[in-house]
Write a protein that holds these residues in place. Structure first.
Motif, PDB file in Angstrom:
ATOM      1  N   VAL A 155       0.843  -1.200   0.000  1.00  0.00           N
ATOM      2  CA  VAL A 155       0.000   0.000   0.000  1.00  0.00           C
ATOM      3  C   VAL A 155       0.875   1.246   0.000  1.00  0.00           C
ATOM      4  CG1 VAL A 155      -1.660   1.343   1.352  1.00  0.00           C
ATOM      5  CG2 VAL A 155      -1.898  -1.135   1.168  1.00  0.00           C
ATOM      6  N   VAL A 202       2.651   6.004   8.700  1.00  0.00           N
ATOM      7  CA  VAL A 202       1.531   6.204   7.780  1.00  0.00           C
ATOM      8  C   VAL A 202       1.518   7.662   7.344  1.00  0.00           C
ATOM      9  CG1 VAL A 202      -0.960   5.999   7.462  1.00  0.00           C
ATOM     10  CG2 VAL A 202       0.238   4.401   9.000  1.00  0.00           C
ATOM     11  N   ARG A 203       1.667   7.858   6.053  1.00  0.00           N
ATOM     12  CA  ARG A 203       1.667   9.211   5.493  1.00  0.00           C
ATOM     13  C   ARG A 203       0.233   9.665   5.246  1.00  0.00           C
ATOM     14  NH1 ARG A 203       6.731  10.202   2.587  1.00  0.00           N
ATOM     15  NH2 ARG A 203       8.153   8.498   3.089  1.00  0.00           N
ATOM     16  N   PRO A 204      -0.018  10.965   5.279  1.00  0.00           N
ATOM     17  CA  PRO A 204      -1.368  11.449   4.953  1.00  0.00           C
ATOM     18  C   PRO A 204      -1.688  11.150   3.492  1.00  0.00           C
ATOM     19  CG  PRO A 204       0.168  13.270   5.149  1.00  0.00           C
ATOM     20  CD  PRO A 204       0.910  12.040   5.576  1.00  0.00           C
ATOM     21  N   SER A 205      -2.970  11.007   3.203  1.00  0.00           N
ATOM     22  CA  SER A 205      -3.360  10.722   1.824  1.00  0.00           C
ATOM     23  C   SER A 205      -3.013  11.916   0.931  1.00  0.00           C
ATOM     24  CB  SER A 205      -4.853  10.418   1.750  1.00  0.00           C
ATOM     25  OG  SER A 205      -5.599  11.545   2.169  1.00  0.00           O
ATOM     26  N   PRO A 206      -2.760  11.661  -0.345  1.00  0.00           N
ATOM     27  CA  PRO A 206      -2.329  12.740  -1.244  1.00  0.00           C
ATOM     28  C   PRO A 206      -3.324  13.901  -1.337  1.00  0.00           C
ATOM     29  CG  PRO A 206      -1.969  10.606  -2.256  1.00  0.00           C
ATOM     30  CD  PRO A 206      -2.752  10.353  -1.002  1.00  0.00           C
ATOM     31  N   ASN A 207      -4.610  13.621  -1.094  1.00  0.00           N
ATOM     32  CA  ASN A 207      -5.596  14.712  -1.182  1.00  0.00           C
ATOM     33  C   ASN A 207      -5.700  15.510   0.116  1.00  0.00           C
ATOM     34  OD1 ASN A 207      -6.809  12.615   0.247  1.00  0.00           O
ATOM     35  ND2 ASN A 207      -8.862  13.303  -0.316  1.00  0.00           N
ATOM     36  N   ASN A 208      -4.953  15.133   1.128  1.00  0.00           N
ATOM     37  CA  ASN A 208      -5.000  15.838   2.419  1.00  0.00           C
ATOM     38  C   ASN A 208      -3.897  16.877   2.489  1.00  0.00           C
ATOM     39  OD1 ASN A 208      -5.473  16.668   4.999  1.00  0.00           O
ATOM     40  ND2 ASN A 208      -5.306  14.642   5.933  1.00  0.00           N
ATOM     41  N   GLU A 209      -4.006  17.857   1.651  1.00  0.00           N
ATOM     42  CA  GLU A 209      -2.972  18.896   1.551  1.00  0.00           C
ATOM     43  C   GLU A 209      -2.844  19.669   2.858  1.00  0.00           C
ATOM     44  OE1 GLU A 209      -1.814  22.569  -1.444  1.00  0.00           O
ATOM     45  OE2 GLU A 209      -3.674  21.474  -1.722  1.00  0.00           O
ATOM     46  N   GLY A 255       2.082   4.849   0.862  1.00  0.00           N
ATOM     47  CA  GLY A 255       1.852   5.685   2.036  1.00  0.00           C
ATOM     48  C   GLY A 255       2.099   4.989   3.355  1.00  0.00           C
ATOM     49  N   ARG A 256       2.459   3.720   3.315  1.00  0.00           N
ATOM     50  CA  ARG A 256       2.795   3.000   4.553  1.00  0.00           C
ATOM     51  C   ARG A 256       4.201   2.451   4.460  1.00  0.00           C
ATOM     52  NH1 ARG A 256      -1.252   1.296   8.402  1.00  0.00           N
ATOM     53  NH2 ARG A 256      -3.227   2.200   7.776  1.00  0.00           N
TER      54      ARG A 256
END
Length: 195
Positions: free
Chosen positions: A66, A87-94, A68-69
């Motif tokens: 996956v 865990v990285r923030p999702s790409p749309n969570n600017e 981002g992990r």
């Protein structure tokens, strides 16, 4: 890292933490075995009782695939005995692109007492800093006292409590939330409200 006791060579223990990008040898089985033992010991990270081994294997294979992990594993004498995830923030969570999450951190009961829990969290922190994250957040069941003490000792700051965080054995358990400023200068501006 190696811990050497020169007075008794039979007591030498090798231990350390590494980022894992693929499973080799018995890694997947060892990781699942460690997770099952930690879950049975009340370790949490979502599960209340150990899932079937096949489900756990699929889960960890998924973690590696996956985006981002990142999976970090602790080893004791070459055997995986615990893990944690960045865990990285999702790409749309600017808006929250500056903050990552530490998740699913545990050490199997048989491997405790070597400082591996601390080393695992520190490895995730280092990776988050290297990826230019300013903040690392986490949450944990309120009943996991040893983990909470570890996070406090590493400088994590309490910011909230959810009284209905988890249900274990039919009983609701609260959860607590912490964050750590990985880049104190930049986060101080945020905390001061002057940024």
């Amino acid at each position: 890292m190696t811990d050497h006791n020169d007075s008794d060579l039979s007591q030498r223990t090798d231990f350390g933490v590494e980022r894992l990008s693929e499973f080799a040898g018995s890694d997947l089985y060892d990781l699942c075995d460690a997770a099952i033992l930690a879950i049975k010991d009340g370790g949490g990270f979502g599960w209340v009782s150990p899932p079937p081994l096949e489900s756990l294997e699929r889960y960890y294979r998924g973690v590696l695939s996956v985006p981002g992990r990142e999976l970090f594993v602790a080893r004791l004498d070459g055997v995986i005995c615990g893990s944690a995830q960045l865990v990285r923030p999702s790409p749309n969570n600017e808006a929250q692109a500056f903050a990552a999450t530490l998740a699913s951190s545990f050490i199997a009961p048989w491997a405790r007492g070597h400082g591996l829990a601390r080393m695992t969290v520190e490895a995730v922190e280092e990776a988050a800093r290297d990826a230019a994250f300013d903040v690392l957040s986490l949450d944990v069941r309120e009943t996991q006292k040893a983990a909470i003490e570890l996070y406090k000792s590493l400088g994590y700051r309490f910011w909230g409590r959810n009284p209905v965080y988890a249900r274990v054995g039919g009983r609701l358990i609260a959860g607590v939330y912490y964050y750590k400023a990985l880049n104190p200068e930049r986060v101080r501006v945020l905390e001061d409200g002057s940024g």
